[in-house]
Design an enzyme around this catalytic site. Structure first.
Site, PDB file in Angstrom:
ATOM      1  N   ARG A  46       0.817  -1.216   0.000  1.00  0.00           N
ATOM      2  CA  ARG A  46       0.000   0.000   0.000  1.00  0.00           C
ATOM      3  C   ARG A  46       0.848   1.263   0.000  1.00  0.00           C
ATOM      4  O   ARG A  46       0.395   2.311  -0.396  1.00  0.00           O
ATOM      5  CB  ARG A  46      -0.936  -0.006   1.217  1.00  0.00           C
ATOM      6  CG  ARG A  46      -1.984  -1.091   1.098  1.00  0.00           C
ATOM      7  CD  ARG A  46      -2.856  -1.127   2.313  1.00  0.00           C
ATOM      8  NE  ARG A  46      -2.077  -1.407   3.508  1.00  0.00           N
ATOM      9  CZ  ARG A  46      -2.583  -1.552   4.716  1.00  0.00           C
ATOM     10  NH1 ARG A  46      -3.861  -1.398   4.919  1.00  0.00           N
ATOM     11  NH2 ARG A  46      -1.820  -1.831   5.749  1.00  0.00           N
ATOM     12  N   LYS A 154       2.030 -18.006   6.726  1.00  0.00           N
ATOM     13  CA  LYS A 154       1.242 -18.267   7.918  1.00  0.00           C
ATOM     14  C   LYS A 154       0.772 -16.946   8.521  1.00  0.00           C
ATOM     15  O   LYS A 154       1.370 -15.929   8.208  1.00  0.00           O
ATOM     16  CB  LYS A 154       2.032 -19.079   8.927  1.00  0.00           C
ATOM     17  CG  LYS A 154       3.296 -18.376   9.426  1.00  0.00           C
ATOM     18  CD  LYS A 154       3.822 -19.001  10.668  1.00  0.00           C
ATOM     19  CE  LYS A 154       3.172 -18.386  11.882  1.00  0.00           C
ATOM     20  NZ  LYS A 154       4.118 -17.994  12.920  1.00  0.00           N
ATOM     21  N   ASP A 183       5.785 -23.124   5.266  1.00  0.00           N
ATOM     22  CA  ASP A 183       6.058 -23.354   6.685  1.00  0.00           C
ATOM     23  C   ASP A 183       7.574 -23.402   6.768  1.00  0.00           C
ATOM     24  O   ASP A 183       8.189 -24.375   6.321  1.00  0.00           O
ATOM     25  CB  ASP A 183       5.447 -24.684   7.146  1.00  0.00           C
ATOM     26  CG  ASP A 183       5.604 -24.871   8.645  1.00  0.00           C
ATOM     27  OD1 ASP A 183       6.740 -24.717   9.146  1.00  0.00           O
ATOM     28  OD2 ASP A 183       4.603 -25.148   9.321  1.00  0.00           O
ATOM     29  N   HIS A 184       8.178 -22.353   7.304  1.00  0.00           N
ATOM     30  CA  HIS A 184       9.630 -22.257   7.124  1.00  0.00           C
ATOM     31  C   HIS A 184      10.395 -23.372   7.847  1.00  0.00           C
ATOM     32  O   HIS A 184      11.543 -23.645   7.529  1.00  0.00           O
ATOM     33  CB  HIS A 184      10.154 -20.854   7.456  1.00  0.00           C
ATOM     34  CG  HIS A 184      10.334 -20.579   8.907  1.00  0.00           C
ATOM     35  ND1 HIS A 184       9.301 -20.228   9.736  1.00  0.00           N
ATOM     36  CD2 HIS A 184      11.435 -20.592   9.690  1.00  0.00           C
ATOM     37  CE1 HIS A 184       9.763 -20.041  10.958  1.00  0.00           C
ATOM     38  NE2 HIS A 184      11.060 -20.257  10.966  1.00  0.00           N
ATOM     39  N   LYS A 188      14.049 -26.080   6.817  1.00  0.00           N
ATOM     40  CA  LYS A 188      15.273 -26.273   7.612  1.00  0.00           C
ATOM     41  C   LYS A 188      15.921 -27.609   7.233  1.00  0.00           C
ATOM     42  O   LYS A 188      15.261 -28.641   7.192  1.00  0.00           O
ATOM     43  CB  LYS A 188      14.949 -26.241   9.109  1.00  0.00           C
ATOM     44  CG  LYS A 188      14.522 -24.853   9.585  1.00  0.00           C
ATOM     45  CD  LYS A 188      14.314 -24.824  11.085  1.00  0.00           C
ATOM     46  CE  LYS A 188      13.636 -23.529  11.530  1.00  0.00           C
ATOM     47  NZ  LYS A 188      14.535 -22.397  11.722  1.00  0.00           N
ATOM     48  N   GLU A 222      12.653 -20.606  22.739  1.00  0.00           N
ATOM     49  CA  GLU A 222      13.249 -19.355  22.268  1.00  0.00           C
ATOM     50  C   GLU A 222      13.591 -18.527  23.487  1.00  0.00           C
ATOM     51  O   GLU A 222      12.830 -18.520  24.457  1.00  0.00           O
ATOM     52  CB  GLU A 222      12.258 -18.581  21.410  1.00  0.00           C
ATOM     53  CG  GLU A 222      11.987 -19.215  20.072  1.00  0.00           C
ATOM     54  CD  GLU A 222      11.055 -18.344  19.241  1.00  0.00           C
ATOM     55  OE1 GLU A 222      11.551 -17.550  18.439  1.00  0.00           O
ATOM     56  OE2 GLU A 222       9.836 -18.455  19.435  1.00  0.00           O
ATOM     57  N   HIS A 246       4.530 -25.316  12.681  1.00  0.00           N
ATOM     58  CA  HIS A 246       5.909 -25.823  12.655  1.00  0.00           C
ATOM     59  C   HIS A 246       6.067 -27.157  13.399  1.00  0.00           C
ATOM     60  O   HIS A 246       6.671 -28.098  12.889  1.00  0.00           O
ATOM     61  CB  HIS A 246       6.864 -24.806  13.275  1.00  0.00           C
ATOM     62  CG  HIS A 246       6.739 -23.428  12.690  1.00  0.00           C
ATOM     63  ND1 HIS A 246       6.524 -23.213  11.355  1.00  0.00           N
ATOM     64  CD2 HIS A 246       6.817 -22.198  13.256  1.00  0.00           C
ATOM     65  CE1 HIS A 246       6.482 -21.902  11.120  1.00  0.00           C
ATOM     66  NE2 HIS A 246       6.648 -21.270  12.263  1.00  0.00           N
ATOM     67  N   LYS A 347       8.379 -19.055  24.587  1.00  0.00           N
ATOM     68  CA  LYS A 347       9.236 -17.866  24.521  1.00  0.00           C
ATOM     69  C   LYS A 347       9.860 -17.649  25.906  1.00  0.00           C
ATOM     70  O   LYS A 347       9.324 -18.112  26.914  1.00  0.00           O
ATOM     71  CB  LYS A 347       8.397 -16.632  24.187  1.00  0.00           C
ATOM     72  CG  LYS A 347       7.609 -16.745  22.890  1.00  0.00           C
ATOM     73  CD  LYS A 347       8.264 -15.981  21.784  1.00  0.00           C
ATOM     74  CE  LYS A 347       7.451 -16.006  20.516  1.00  0.00           C
ATOM     75  NZ  LYS A 347       8.287 -16.036  19.309  1.00  0.00           N
TER      76      LYS A 347
HETATM   77  C1  BG6 Z   1       7.653 -17.843  13.519  1.00  0.00           C
HETATM   78  C2  BG6 Z   1       6.891 -17.379  14.722  1.00  0.00           C
HETATM   79  O1  BG6 Z   1       6.817 -18.563  12.644  1.00  0.00           O
HETATM   80  O2  BG6 Z   1       8.723 -18.674  13.920  1.00  0.00           O
HETATM   81  C3  BG6 Z   1       7.798 -16.646  15.681  1.00  0.00           C
HETATM   82  O3  BG6 Z   1       5.829 -16.520  14.330  1.00  0.00           O
HETATM   83  C4  BG6 Z   1       9.005 -17.476  16.017  1.00  0.00           C
HETATM   84  O4  BG6 Z   1       7.100 -16.283  16.876  1.00  0.00           O
HETATM   85  C5  BG6 Z   1       9.668 -18.022  14.747  1.00  0.00           C
HETATM   86  O5  BG6 Z   1       9.926 -16.651  16.715  1.00  0.00           O
HETATM   87  C6  BG6 Z   1      10.752 -19.015  15.092  1.00  0.00           C
HETATM   88  O6  BG6 Z   1      11.461 -19.366  13.939  1.00  0.00           O
HETATM   89  P1  BG6 Z   1      12.975 -19.889  14.031  1.00  0.00           P
HETATM   90  O7  BG6 Z   1      13.303 -20.278  12.630  1.00  0.00           O
HETATM   91  O8  BG6 Z   1      13.781 -18.743  14.555  1.00  0.00           O
HETATM   92  O9  BG6 Z   1      12.952 -21.035  14.973  1.00  0.00           O
END
Ligand code: BG6
Length: 497
Positions: A46, A154, A183-184, A188, A222, A246, A347
């Site tokens: 935007r 996501k 889905d990242h 990995k 984390e 994930h 977290k």
């Molecule tokens: C994201 C979440 O999908 O994944 C975050 O929204 C999280 O809250 C992150 O911190 C963690 O990804 P990675 O690759 O750092 O483990």
């Protein structure tokens, strides 16, 4: 390389993800010579920006690329930046698509793209459908001339119902084979390596079942808090943010049956079957006994005061949203019947670590039982991050008299490989989408099967008086109650202790 010439059109291009993940991934693909001969990125959002202002924002002001200028030289970075263009789309993402379509056509002709387009939606899910519809109105979903793919970020839904609505909404305009749900975690290297560990070694797979495995433990920790994303996170929570997507993806790869080959559909067919076998927890007693939610409280860590979750910006002062979730569950199929899975994500833990621990059963007849402190458990630890690798714990004889047994480790770290450079998850996933390989993308039925399991937990947490949000001090391994989940077997493995 043999990639088709193509254009990547990023919706939400002025957002955080573009600068932090997508542009660095594209730059690395560029320097690794993975990009097609003719390649164009068109940022869309935007904000009113010129091409130059967009390049300034995502390339020249990015810390990542500033470093690359030092390393690779200005010219290299400049020639990459010249592939980037920008088009603004007005306030609501539902106007100006004709203008966008004309811009795409102009760039297509100029760079001989042959109408192969990837649309990357890094925008709120509430507007996925409207964007898909507008693309379709401009015939930008039409594959009679060049292929068209849609990558969606996501969160894929907020519940089973909303995920289904999203699937139906997108499938009105794009075929399932055109839709890539990112889905990242699937990008990995170590997550993919679970497949290879299981299905290319005859020493693991024969043991990979209820006869030899006592329980499975997955930890995703984390050390950071919600990092300025309080507004989003408070409506989401750990279960939606990490677990539904994930961690359930990791569970499906750990639990799946061997696929007949490595094609995207065969692999995903087996993953979805595993997810469909999850034992759904429906009654209050089961949910009370098998789920723990927690929220971090302020604490002093290394002399610095760390805010509690409720003090974070964007978070309600009386929020009960979970920043810690631990769930015990079962998979009701031949392989896994009655093997508990313990999965936790949180977290503000003591460290950042993700790992899977396969706990094997003790030998059924123990002759060295009395002699030593060894716990008789073989463990296979799959370290997803950091220090990516695999560790096997087994018993060896303590030298000297008698038969005392102690635990020894056999380990493998990616960093020890000559070509141990690990491709970033987004880099791998973008490259796969460019090639049209959907193996590492979530299919509609996988996403729905996962929500079906998660939904009753979310409902229970949101509505029941017995669903208590336990506080834990920032910097510890979550609320004490989470230890009670692992009943009598062993405590959670807390990796940095
Ligand atoms: C994201 C979440 O999908 O994944 C975050 O929204 C999280 O809250 C992150 O911190 C963690 O990804 P990675 O690759 O750092 O483990």
């Amino acid at each position: 390389n043999n990639l088709d010439n193509q254009m990547l059109i990023i919706f939400g291009a002025s957002g955080d993800l573009t600068v932090r993940k997508l542009i660095p991934a594209l730059y690395d693909l560029y320097t690794g010579n993975f990009l097609p001969e003719n390649f164009v990125v068109l940022g869309v959002s935007r904000s009113n920006l010129s091409d130059e202002a967009f390049r300034e924002k995502v390339v020249y002001s990015s810390d990542f690329l500033k470093e690359r200028i030092e390393k690779d030289g200005k010219e290299k970075v400049e020639s990459f930046a010249n592939m980037l263009f920008y088009e603004d789309l007005g306030d609501s993402y539902d106007t100006d698509f004709e203008k966008l379509s004309n811009r795409i056509a102009g760039l297509d002709t100029k760079f001989k793209i042959n109408r192969n387009y990837i649309f990357y939606l890094s925008i709120p899910p509430s507007i996925y459908e409207v964007v898909a519809k507008n693309l379709a109105d401009q015939k930008l979903n039409d594959e009679s001339n060049g292929w068209k793919r849609l990558i969606v970020e996501k969160p894929f839904g907020y519940s089973l119902e909303t995920a289904k609505e999203l699937n139906v909404g997108l499938q009105k305009y794009f075929k399932e084979t055109q839709i890539f749900r990112i889905d990242h975690y699937l990008g990995k290297e170590t997550v993919q390596n679970i497949l290879v560990t299981r299905f290319s070694n005859s020493i693991f797979e024969p043991l990979w079942n209820r006869n030899y495995i006592r329980h499975i433990e997955i930890t995703n920790a984390e050390s950071v808090g919600v990092e300025g994303r309080g507004g989003y996170y408070d409506k989401s929570g750990a279960l939606r943010d990490m677990f539904q997507n994930h961690l359930m993806q990791i569970v499906s790869i750990i639990a799946m049956e061997p696929p007949i080959n490595d094609s995207p559909e065969e692999i995903r067919n087996e993953k979805v079957k595993a997810l469909q076998s999850l034992r759904i927890m429906n009654d209050e007693k089961t949910l009370f006994e098998n789920t723990i939610k927690g929220q971090y409280l302020s604490a002093v860590i290394g002399g610095n005061k760390v805010k509690g979750y409720r003090e974070e910006e964007g978070v309600a002062a009386d929020s009960t949203t979970e920043t810690f979730a631990a769930i015990k569950f079962f998979i009701d199929n031949w392989r896994w019947k009655d093997v508990p899975f313990y999965v936790r994500t949180a977290k503000r833990m003591p460290t950042k670590v993700t790992e899977v621990v396969i706990h094997f059963k003790s030998p059924h007849h123990q002759i060295f039982n009395e002699q030593g402190v060894y716990d008789n458990d073989n463990k296979l630890i799959i370290r997803i991050q950091p220090d990516e690798g695999i560790l096997m714990k087994f018993g060896v004889k303590v030298p000297g008299q008698g038969f005392n047994v102690e635990s020894a480790n056999m380990d493998f770290y990616y960093s020890s490989l000559d070509d141990g450079d690990i491709m970033d998850a987004y880099e791998r996933l973008l490259l796969d989408a460019m090639q049209g390989d959907a193996t590492l993308y979530a299919r509609a039925d996988e996403v729905e099967a996962s929500w079906k399991f998660v939904d009753p937990i979310l409902n229970y947490w949101a509505t029941s008086k017995t669903a208590i949000t336990h506080g834990y001090s920032a910097g510890v391994w979550g609320p004490k109650n989470a230890d009670d989940l692992i009943d009598g077997i062993e405590m959670w493995r807390n990796p940095c202790e």
